[in-house]
Design a protein around this motif. Structure first.
Motif: not given
Length: 122
Positions: A30-34, A102-104
């Motif tokens: 459930s997380y965005t991972v970068g 979708g943050t960078t």
């Protein structure tokens, strides 16, 4: 959520490495991972991300060489790095956010791993 990055090391140019980012405490899916990296004397920069919807984005500098993937059963995100170049040398950090898909921008990631060193020799 706690993150543990691993898999760094010393590799020759043209070689490959796979970094892992293992999560504990929450369901990672459930997380965005970068993935971000920071070379000596430089700012930390975006490398790749996988959103909670499993969309991916890459920095132009790694596009076509790096692949990010997620194994939800293992609560782990991977960064496969092929055709490594000396300029890929950096400390690599994984990070996670549950707020931005979708943050960078590193400032928008709430949780960070400890970093793993990748050194590419020429």
């Amino acid at each position: 959520v706690q993150l543990q990055a691993s898999g760094g090391g010393l590799v020759q140019a043209g070689g490959s490495l796979t970094l892992s980012c293992a999560a504990s405490g929450r369901t990672f899916s459930s997380y965005t991972v970068g993935w971000f990296r920071q070379a000596p004397g430089e700012e930390r920069v975006f490398v790749a991300l996988i959103s909670w919807g499993n969309s991916t984005r890459y920095a132009d500098s790694v596009k076509g060489r790096f692949t990010i993937s997620r194994d939800s059963a293992k609560n782990t995100v991977y960064l496969r790095m092929n055709s490594l170049k000396p300029e890929d040398t950096a400390v690599y950090y994984c990070a996670a956010t549950s707020r931005y898909s979708g943050t960078t921008y590193d400032q928008q990631y709430s949780y960070w791993g400890q970093g793993t060193q990748v050194t590419v020799s020429s």
